[in-house]
Scaffold this motif. Structure first.
Motif, PDB file in Angstrom:
ATOM      1  N   GLU A 118      -6.407   0.114  -3.118  1.00  0.00           N
ATOM      2  CA  GLU A 118      -7.464  -0.856  -2.817  1.00  0.00           C
ATOM      3  C   GLU A 118      -8.389  -0.322  -1.720  1.00  0.00           C
ATOM      4  N   GLY A 119      -8.781   0.928  -1.889  1.00  0.00           N
ATOM      5  CA  GLY A 119      -9.757   1.529  -0.989  1.00  0.00           C
ATOM      6  C   GLY A 119      -9.193   1.945   0.367  1.00  0.00           C
ATOM      7  N   ARG A 120      -7.855   1.818   0.551  1.00  0.00           N
ATOM      8  CA  ARG A 120      -7.287   2.163   1.863  1.00  0.00           C
ATOM      9  C   ARG A 120      -6.455   3.427   1.753  1.00  0.00           C
ATOM     10  N   ARG A 121      -6.655   4.336   2.705  1.00  0.00           N
ATOM     11  CA  ARG A 121      -5.794   5.522   2.810  1.00  0.00           C
ATOM     12  C   ARG A 121      -4.882   5.364   4.017  1.00  0.00           C
ATOM     13  N   LEU A 122      -3.780   6.112   4.034  1.00  0.00           N
ATOM     14  CA  LEU A 122      -2.881   6.030   5.195  1.00  0.00           C
ATOM     15  C   LEU A 122      -3.460   6.858   6.341  1.00  0.00           C
ATOM     16  N   LEU A 165       3.535  14.891  -0.913  1.00  0.00           N
ATOM     17  CA  LEU A 165       2.797  14.838   0.347  1.00  0.00           C
ATOM     18  C   LEU A 165       1.297  14.725   0.059  1.00  0.00           C
ATOM     19  N   GLU A 166       0.810  15.499  -0.891  1.00  0.00           N
ATOM     20  CA  GLU A 166      -0.617  15.425  -1.227  1.00  0.00           C
ATOM     21  C   GLU A 166      -0.984  14.050  -1.767  1.00  0.00           C
ATOM     22  N   ALA A 167      -0.102  13.485  -2.585  1.00  0.00           N
ATOM     23  CA  ALA A 167      -0.388  12.153  -3.137  1.00  0.00           C
ATOM     24  C   ALA A 167      -0.506  11.130  -2.007  1.00  0.00           C
ATOM     25  N   LEU A 168       0.332  11.298  -0.992  1.00  0.00           N
ATOM     26  CA  LEU A 168       0.290  10.355   0.134  1.00  0.00           C
ATOM     27  C   LEU A 168      -0.956  10.574   0.999  1.00  0.00           C
ATOM     28  N   ILE A 169      -1.344  11.839   1.171  1.00  0.00           N
ATOM     29  CA  ILE A 169      -2.503  12.127   2.026  1.00  0.00           C
ATOM     30  C   ILE A 169      -3.799  11.643   1.366  1.00  0.00           C
ATOM     31  N   PHE A 170      -3.942  11.971   0.069  1.00  0.00           N
ATOM     32  CA  PHE A 170      -5.237  11.720  -0.577  1.00  0.00           C
ATOM     33  C   PHE A 170      -5.269  10.451  -1.426  1.00  0.00           C
ATOM     34  N   GLY A 171      -4.090   9.834  -1.639  1.00  0.00           N
ATOM     35  CA  GLY A 171      -4.048   8.636  -2.479  1.00  0.00           C
ATOM     36  C   GLY A 171      -4.689   7.438  -1.772  1.00  0.00           C
ATOM     37  N   GLU A 172      -5.193   6.510  -2.591  1.00  0.00           N
ATOM     38  CA  GLU A 172      -5.808   5.291  -2.051  1.00  0.00           C
ATOM     39  C   GLU A 172      -5.235   4.090  -2.756  1.00  0.00           C
ATOM     40  N   THR A 207       0.840  -1.210   0.000  1.00  0.00           N
ATOM     41  CA  THR A 207       0.000   0.000   0.000  1.00  0.00           C
ATOM     42  C   THR A 207       0.867   1.249   0.000  1.00  0.00           C
ATOM     43  N   VAL A 208       1.821   1.320   0.928  1.00  0.00           N
ATOM     44  CA  VAL A 208       2.630   2.544   1.034  1.00  0.00           C
ATOM     45  C   VAL A 208       3.497   2.696  -0.216  1.00  0.00           C
ATOM     46  N   ARG A 209       4.075   1.602  -0.688  1.00  0.00           N
ATOM     47  CA  ARG A 209       4.975   1.676  -1.854  1.00  0.00           C
ATOM     48  C   ARG A 209       4.207   2.179  -3.090  1.00  0.00           C
ATOM     49  N   ARG A 210       2.989   1.655  -3.288  1.00  0.00           N
ATOM     50  CA  ARG A 210       2.196   2.105  -4.444  1.00  0.00           C
ATOM     51  C   ARG A 210       1.920   3.605  -4.351  1.00  0.00           C
ATOM     52  N   LEU A 211       1.584   4.075  -3.149  1.00  0.00           N
ATOM     53  CA  LEU A 211       1.247   5.494  -3.000  1.00  0.00           C
ATOM     54  C   LEU A 211       2.467   6.376  -3.270  1.00  0.00           C
ATOM     55  N   LEU A 254       1.137   8.276   7.937  1.00  0.00           N
ATOM     56  CA  LEU A 254       1.664   9.356   7.078  1.00  0.00           C
ATOM     57  C   LEU A 254       2.895   9.991   7.705  1.00  0.00           C
ATOM     58  N   ILE A 255       2.788  10.320   8.973  1.00  0.00           N
ATOM     59  CA  ILE A 255       3.905  10.997   9.663  1.00  0.00           C
ATOM     60  C   ILE A 255       5.166  10.130   9.587  1.00  0.00           C
ATOM     61  N   GLN A 256       5.042   8.867   9.960  1.00  0.00           N
ATOM     62  CA  GLN A 256       6.249   8.022  10.052  1.00  0.00           C
ATOM     63  C   GLN A 256       6.831   7.716   8.675  1.00  0.00           C
ATOM     64  N   ASN A 257       5.967   7.560   7.665  1.00  0.00           N
ATOM     65  CA  ASN A 257       6.510   7.296   6.325  1.00  0.00           C
ATOM     66  C   ASN A 257       7.121   8.548   5.703  1.00  0.00           C
ATOM     67  N   CYS A 258       6.583   9.714   6.064  1.00  0.00           N
ATOM     68  CA  CYS A 258       7.214  10.959   5.574  1.00  0.00           C
ATOM     69  C   CYS A 258       8.589  11.132   6.218  1.00  0.00           C
ATOM     70  N   ILE A 259       8.696  10.823   7.503  1.00  0.00           N
ATOM     71  CA  ILE A 259      10.017  10.908   8.156  1.00  0.00           C
ATOM     72  C   ILE A 259      10.985   9.978   7.432  1.00  0.00           C
TER      73      ILE A 259
END
Ligand code: HEM
Length: 402
Positions: free
Chosen positions: A224-228, A215-222, A94-98, A233-238
């Motif tokens: 398989e229907g799942r958002r972070l 950052l916007e792609a990570l916040i609003f991206g989905e 999920t995170v890698r795709r986003l 979000l915080i830990q993956n941005c770090i």
């Protein structure tokens, strides 16, 4: 360590290993290529074995158990167990795709003019200075600017990023003294608060601007229907901020170190600037910025001459693999046109570095332009290494332009 290779313990390495790990890594590969440390973990130094581990879908990255023992319940433990790199599918997927949408070749090509401008400006500045520090005044600036631009980090916060990242990544070393652990925890806490505010603001005010697009792609991206979640979000941005600048800073610093230490190769590059692309591959091979990785065997794995049982904790020496004579003839010799050069500084497999193309572009432009515009660049004093085994780079690297 008792002075012999049989007594080598990755958890008790000294300053000598950090300064120059290659003689020990060669000896390990010759005498104990699948080396068992006193804690039962295994250290691999052969290219074929390291590759086999990275290629296997049964080798796990999830560090919940290992980091539970190492960190206990603390901000560092929470950070590292939430970032994609230390997780397996489905969360990793999920995170890698986003994130990966931001790293397509087309998207990265858009960054080239910005990278060109930043490097030109930096070189103008160091030429004016005459004497400067390769890391502080040059190598760290470009990657910090680029990843900060992608994530929309305000300019006043950018100077803090390297301190945070060294404190957080430094805690991944095999041996971590208590003061380094405390620094790492403080860095995660402070950095998390800053990102929490930034993400909350951006969520409420999306503007689609190029700066902060990732950052916007990570916040609003989905996926398989799942958002972070906010915390994910915080830990993956770090992680992304750290991964995006620390290793690339070392790529630029290490490469300039290699060039100043091998004047013939330096001259070759000055004479033919087109060699920069293959030169970068050679710098990544001989001085890999990330030297050690880890996996947990989720199933038995058959290496060249030994089967490691399910449950084995494996350390992979990327640095040793990249100097394995079975893969790279005359491996300690720097050859900026080495061919073939299947170096694995970005590893291979499921977790292959998402920023490899960006790092190569940044390295090519920064090193290529510095070599071309400052042909008389030379060292003016001793360099200081990062005091870490996992990450290889410099903290101080004084130079001058005649
Ligand atoms: C020379 C510079 C770089 C080197 C040597 C490097 C090396 C690596 C390595 C070895 C890994 C795999 C870690 C593991 O699974 O054990 C990795 C993962 C990663 N890197 Fe890089 N990296 C560099 C630059 C970058 C940059 C510039 C970015 C982003 C802007 C980046 C983003 C990532 C991400 C997101 C991952 C996690 C991939 C995943 O788990 O699927 N890296 N990097």
């Amino acid at each position: 360590m008792d002075g012999t290779i049989a007594g080598f313990d990755l958890n008790r390495i000294g300053a000598e290993f950090i300064e120059n790990p290659y003689p020990t890594l060669h000896a390990l590969r010759r005498e104990s290529p699948v080396h068992t440390n006193p804690d039962g973990s295994v250290f691999l130094t052969r290219y074929a074995d390291v590759q086999k581990v990275y290629q296997s879908r049964d080798m796990l990255s999830d560090k919940t158990e290992a980091f539970g023992e190492k960190f206990g319940a603390c901000p560092l433990g929470h950070h590292h167990t939430t970032s994609l790199v230390f997780n397996d599918p489905p969360y990793h997927t999920t995170v890698r795709r986003l994130i990966s949408g931001a790293f397509t070749p087309r998207k990265l090509a858009e960054f080239e003019p910005l990278i060109d401008r930043i490097v030109d400006r930096l070189i103008d500045k160091v030429v004016d200075m005459g004497q400067f520090d390769m890391i502080d005044d040059f190598a760290k600036v470009l990657p910090t600017e680029i990843i900060s631009f992608m994530l929309g980090i305000p300019e006043d916060l950018r100077p803090k990023l390297r301190g945070y990242s060294l404190a957080i990544l430094g805690a991944l070393d095999p041996e971590v003294p208590p003061d380094r652990m405390a620094e790492g925890n403080a860095a995660v806490t402070e950095f998390s608060e800053i990102l929490d505010d930034l993400i909350t603001h951006r969520r409420a005010h999306p503007d689609g601007a190029a700066q902060g697009e990732v950052l916007e792609a990570l916040i609003f991206g989905e996926h398989e229907g799942r958002r972070l979640s906010q915390e994910e979000l915080i830990q993956n941005c770090i992680f992304l901020l750290n991964a995006g600048h620390e290793t690339t800073t070392s790529l630029v610093g290490n490469s300039m170190g290699v060039l100043l230490d091998t004047p013939d190769e330096h001259q070759r590059l000055k004479d033919d600037p087109e060699l920069i692309t293959s030169a970068i591959e050679e710098f990544l091979r001989v001085e890999s910025p990330l030297q050690i990785g880890n996996r947990l065997a989720g199933e038995d794995i058959a290496l060249k001459d030994r089967v490691l049982p399910k449950g084995t904790y494996i350390h992979t020496s990327i640095a040793a693999a990249n100097r394995d004579p079975a893969q790279f003839p005359d491996p300690d010799r720097v050859d900026i046109v080495r061919k073939p050069n299947r170096q694995i500084a970005f590893i291979t497999g499921l977790h292959v570095c998402l920023g490899a193309t960006l790092a190569r572009i940044e390295g090519r432009i920064a090193i290529g332009k510095l070599v071309a515009r400052c042909p008389d660049l030379h060292g003016t004093g001793p360099r200081t290494r990062l005091p870490l085994a996992r990450f290889r780079g410099y903290t101080a690297f004084p130079v001058a332009i005649r």
